[in-house]
Design an enzyme around this catalytic site. Structure first.
Site, PDB file in Angstrom:
ATOM      1  N   HIS A   1       0.855  -1.181   0.000  1.00 26.39           N
ATOM      2  CA  HIS A   1       0.000   0.000   0.000  1.00 26.39           C
ATOM      3  C   HIS A   1       0.888   1.228   0.000  1.00 26.39           C
ATOM      4  O   HIS A   1       1.952   1.217   0.624  1.00 26.39           O
ATOM      5  CB  HIS A   1      -0.896   0.011   1.251  1.00 26.39           C
TER       6      HIS A   1
ATOM      7  N   ASP B   1      -8.010  -5.368   0.191  1.00 28.96           N
ATOM      8  CA  ASP B   1      -8.523  -6.190  -0.904  1.00 28.96           C
ATOM      9  C   ASP B   1      -8.166  -7.656  -0.770  1.00 28.96           C
ATOM     10  O   ASP B   1      -8.677  -8.491  -1.507  1.00 28.96           O
ATOM     11  CB  ASP B   1      -7.978  -5.674  -2.235  1.00 28.96           C
TER      12      ASP B   1
HETATM   13  N1  ACO Z   1       4.193  -7.596  -4.803  1.00 30.91           N
HETATM   14  C1  ACO Z   1       5.525  -7.601  -4.992  1.00 30.91           C
HETATM   15  N2  ACO Z   1       6.289  -6.500  -4.868  1.00 30.91           N
HETATM   16  C2  ACO Z   1       5.666  -5.346  -4.548  1.00 30.91           C
HETATM   17  C3  ACO Z   1       4.284  -5.269  -4.328  1.00 30.91           C
HETATM   18  C4  ACO Z   1       3.537  -6.448  -4.466  1.00 30.91           C
HETATM   19  N3  ACO Z   1       2.204  -6.434  -4.281  1.00 30.91           N
HETATM   20  N4  ACO Z   1       3.935  -4.001  -4.029  1.00 30.91           N
HETATM   21  C5  ACO Z   1       5.080  -3.290  -4.048  1.00 30.91           C
HETATM   22  N5  ACO Z   1       6.128  -4.094  -4.361  1.00 30.91           N
HETATM   23  C6  ACO Z   1       7.547  -3.695  -4.425  1.00 30.91           C
HETATM   24  C7  ACO Z   1       7.808  -2.927  -5.706  1.00 30.91           C
HETATM   25  O1  ACO Z   1       8.251  -3.781  -6.742  1.00 30.91           O
HETATM   26  C8  ACO Z   1       8.880  -1.964  -5.262  1.00 30.91           C
HETATM   27  O2  ACO Z   1      10.118  -2.656  -5.249  1.00 30.91           O
HETATM   28  P1  ACO Z   1      11.485  -1.848  -5.563  1.00 30.91           P
HETATM   29  O3  ACO Z   1      11.638  -0.848  -4.467  1.00 30.91           O
HETATM   30  O4  ACO Z   1      12.508  -2.935  -5.517  1.00 30.91           O
HETATM   31  O5  ACO Z   1      11.298  -1.234  -6.912  1.00 30.91           O
HETATM   32  C9  ACO Z   1       8.523  -1.657  -3.817  1.00 30.91           C
HETATM   33  O6  ACO Z   1       7.757  -2.784  -3.358  1.00 30.91           O
HETATM   34  C10 ACO Z   1       7.676  -0.385  -3.658  1.00 30.91           C
HETATM   35  O7  ACO Z   1       6.566  -0.480  -4.561  1.00 30.91           O
HETATM   36  P2  ACO Z   1       5.924   0.769  -5.312  1.00 30.91           P
HETATM   37  O8  ACO Z   1       5.126   0.286  -6.474  1.00 30.91           O
HETATM   38  O9  ACO Z   1       6.983   1.796  -5.572  1.00 30.91           O
HETATM   39  O10 ACO Z   1       4.986   1.322  -4.174  1.00 30.91           O
HETATM   40  P3  ACO Z   1       3.721   2.225  -4.384  1.00 30.91           P
HETATM   41  O11 ACO Z   1       3.481   2.882  -3.100  1.00 30.91           O
HETATM   42  O12 ACO Z   1       3.873   3.081  -5.589  1.00 30.91           O
HETATM   43  O13 ACO Z   1       2.560   1.164  -4.744  1.00 30.91           O
HETATM   44  C11 ACO Z   1       0.726  -0.293  -4.659  1.00 30.91           C
HETATM   45  C12 ACO Z   1       1.551   0.765  -3.909  1.00 30.91           C
HETATM   46  C13 ACO Z   1       0.297   0.235  -6.036  1.00 30.91           C
HETATM   47  C14 ACO Z   1      -0.558  -0.571  -3.862  1.00 30.91           C
HETATM   48  C15 ACO Z   1       1.567  -1.589  -4.812  1.00 30.91           C
HETATM   49  O14 ACO Z   1       1.945  -2.089  -3.539  1.00 30.91           O
HETATM   50  C16 ACO Z   1       0.845  -2.671  -5.617  1.00 30.91           C
HETATM   51  O15 ACO Z   1       0.885  -2.657  -6.859  1.00 30.91           O
HETATM   52  N6  ACO Z   1       0.145  -3.635  -4.918  1.00 30.91           N
HETATM   53  C17 ACO Z   1      -0.622  -4.638  -5.590  1.00 30.91           C
HETATM   54  C18 ACO Z   1      -1.959  -4.053  -6.037  1.00 30.91           C
HETATM   55  C19 ACO Z   1      -2.907  -3.826  -4.880  1.00 30.91           C
HETATM   56  O16 ACO Z   1      -3.112  -4.697  -4.023  1.00 30.91           O
HETATM   57  N7  ACO Z   1      -3.556  -2.638  -4.867  1.00 30.91           N
HETATM   58  C20 ACO Z   1      -4.545  -2.277  -3.854  1.00 30.91           C
HETATM   59  C21 ACO Z   1      -4.126  -1.087  -3.083  1.00 30.91           C
HETATM   60  S1  ACO Z   1      -5.253  -0.783  -1.795  1.00 30.91           S
HETATM   61  C22 ACO Z   1      -6.580  -0.038  -2.517  1.00 30.91           C
HETATM   62  O17 ACO Z   1      -6.548   0.596  -3.527  1.00 30.91           O
HETATM   63  C23 ACO Z   1      -7.824  -0.241  -1.820  1.00 30.91           C
END
Ligand code: ACO
Length: 430
Positions: free
Chosen positions: A307, A365
């Site tokens: 998140h 979720d």
């Molecule tokens: N699985 C594996 N790796 C992940 C995940 C994941 N679900 N989420 C983040 N990471 C990793 C990224 O690859 C990144 O790695 P790096 O630093 O080596 O590049 C690091 O963690 C940070 O991730 P970002 O994408 O930069 O974080 P951001 O804050 O932009 O993204 C997000 C948050 C979009 C929710 C992300 O965690 C994600 O895509 N999760 C899966 C989708 C999801 O469950 N969304 C629901 C959100 S809650 C809602 O809307 C109600």
């Protein structure tokens, strides 16, 4: 007392004192509103990871602690002791209602759940196989063509009517989008059952037989609505605020919020999460998917994990997990393979160095899809249900913004990386 602190920014040896402001909770902010006028520079923050975009007194999140407060009240207390329409009142008006206020509010919402009859024809223009979110974006946008008497954003009474209409009619629109997609007749709302029960009835009843809503399922539905009601300045809420900052009417702006919510990184994650859990299928395939999530060259992510704000357990996920157990228990779904995969995946990921180091925890979720699936909803309805719940958050944030005398049209700047001025070249010379 006014905050007299400043932050000093030094650019090319020249210093600029920027005013600081303290919130009632959360990090202090540096006010850069006059920076461009004073120093001729922009700040750059794509994704708004360090940027506060507005003053707001509705919802507070402490991502490190895993805390979510609506008007100061913790979400777990609201999920346990309150119910969705009371939380709607709290978000909209700032305080918990007295019993008379609640009764009046519930009466108003309940008596505005029907949609203009002519809107039924509008539904029929969509292909049957349209995703219900596609239908909702269109139908909610079209509300501005049906409810002209509540589109003047400068009139507080019209704003209030539009807010009530949106909260009241959204479940009807979502249920109609579903019924249309499966070729069944629309089911009209009823005034003698509550908001969540009404939604379940409009989705699952058919005119050919009696349908009685199970109170445990209605309570679980109500809790899902409560847990999704608002989440401060997330992507869809910020979309609603930006769209509304131009003075556009509320129905068009909420349609924009629904469009944003649809994406898999936001509201679309609950659909993507259940599909992922099904694809994993059995606990022995979990290590393979964990490895894929960690592989930099594989775009796969564990859906329902991570998140932008929570770097600890999403407090909503805890309540949702408990609800999943209750609902599956009630429905007699023992040994549900998807729930087993979810629990084992959560356990393994929480012990894995990659997820620990990046502070990736289950989000709201992760478990909601399992409950909705058990209730009989297809995955395509997961995000529309989120939209029904989040409508009150969008509307509350919109009302707060429009009433703010400091309102300005939202207009970000950019770091331009394109060509500089060059002369037009005639086609024969290119
Ligand atoms: N699985 C594996 N790796 C992940 C995940 C994941 N679900 N989420 C983040 N990471 C990793 C990224 O690859 C990144 O790695 P790096 O630093 O080596 O590049 C690091 O963690 C940070 O991730 P970002 O994408 O930069 O974080 P951001 O804050 O932009 O993204 C997000 C948050 C979009 C929710 C992300 O965690 C994600 O895509 N999760 C899966 C989708 C999801 O469950 N969304 C629901 C959100 S809650 C809602 O809307 C109600």
């Amino acid at each position: 007392m006014a905050d007299t602190r400043t932050a000093t920014l030094i650019i090319d040896g020249k210093s600029y004192d920027l005013p600081m402001r303290s919130p009632t909770a959360g990090p202090d902010v540096v006010d850069i509103g006059k920076l461009y006028a004073q120093a001729g520079v922009f700040t750059h923050d794509p994704g708004f990871t360090s940027t506060s975009s507005c003053d707001s007194s509705i919802t507070f999140i402490d991502g490190d602690k895993g805390e979510l407060l609506h008007r100061g009240y913790p979400i777990d207390q609201l999920a346990e002791k309150s119910h969705f329409l009371e939380v709607c009142y709290l978000l909209l008006y700032g305080e918990l209602p007295s019993s008379t206020e609640l009764e009046t509010f519930e009466h108003t919402i309940t008596h505005h759940t029907m949609i203009h009859e002519q809107m039924h024809n509008f539904f029929r223009g969509f292909r049957r196989d349209a995703h219900p979110m596609a239908t909702m974006v269109g139908v909610v946008g079209a509300m501005s063509a049906f409810y002209h008497d509540s589109t003047d954003v400068n009139d507080p009474r019209q704003r209030e009517i539009a807010s009530h209409r949106l909260i009241a009619k959204m479940p009807t629109i979502a249920a109609m989008a579903y019924k249309y997609s499966i070729g069944q007749p629309f089911v009209y709302p009823r005034n003698d059952i509550d908001y969540a029960a009404n939604f379940l009835r409009m989705c699952f009843a058919v005119p050919a037989e009696e349908y009685k809503v199970d109170p445990v399922l209605a309570r679980a539905m109500d809790r899902i609505f409560t847990l999704h009601a608002d989440h401060e300045q997330n992507a869809s809420t910020s979309t609603v605020r930006l769209a509304s900052s131009s003075g556009a009417n509320p129905f068009a702006c909420i349609a924009a919020g629904i469009a944003c919510l649809w994406g898999p990184a936001h509201g679309g994650a609950n659909q993507a999460c259940l599909e992922m859990l099904r694809e994993i299928g059995s606990t022995n395939r979990i290590p393979e998917f964990i490895e894929r999530a960690k592989d930099k060259n594989d775009p796969f992510r564990l859906m329902g994990f991570g998140h932008r704000v929570y770097k600890n357990f999403d407090p909503r996920a805890k309540v949702m997990k408990q609800s999943a157990d209750e609902v599956l228990d009630l429905l007699g779904i023992e040994n549900n393979p998807t729930l087993q995969v979810a629990k084992e995946l959560e356990r393994i990921a929480l012990e894995d160095e990659y997820f620990i180091e990046k502070k990736l925890y289950p989000n709201v979720d992760f478990y909601s899809g399992i409950i909705l699936d058990a209730m009989g909803f297809p995955t395509s309805m997961f995000t529309p249900i989120f939209a029904v719940a989040r409508t009150v958050g969008w509307v509350s944030q919109w009302k707060e913004m429009i009433a703010d005398p400091a309102l300005k049209i939202g207009r970000p700047r950019q770091l331009y990386t394109g060509a500089t001025t060059r002369d037009y070249v005639e086609i024969e010379n290119r």
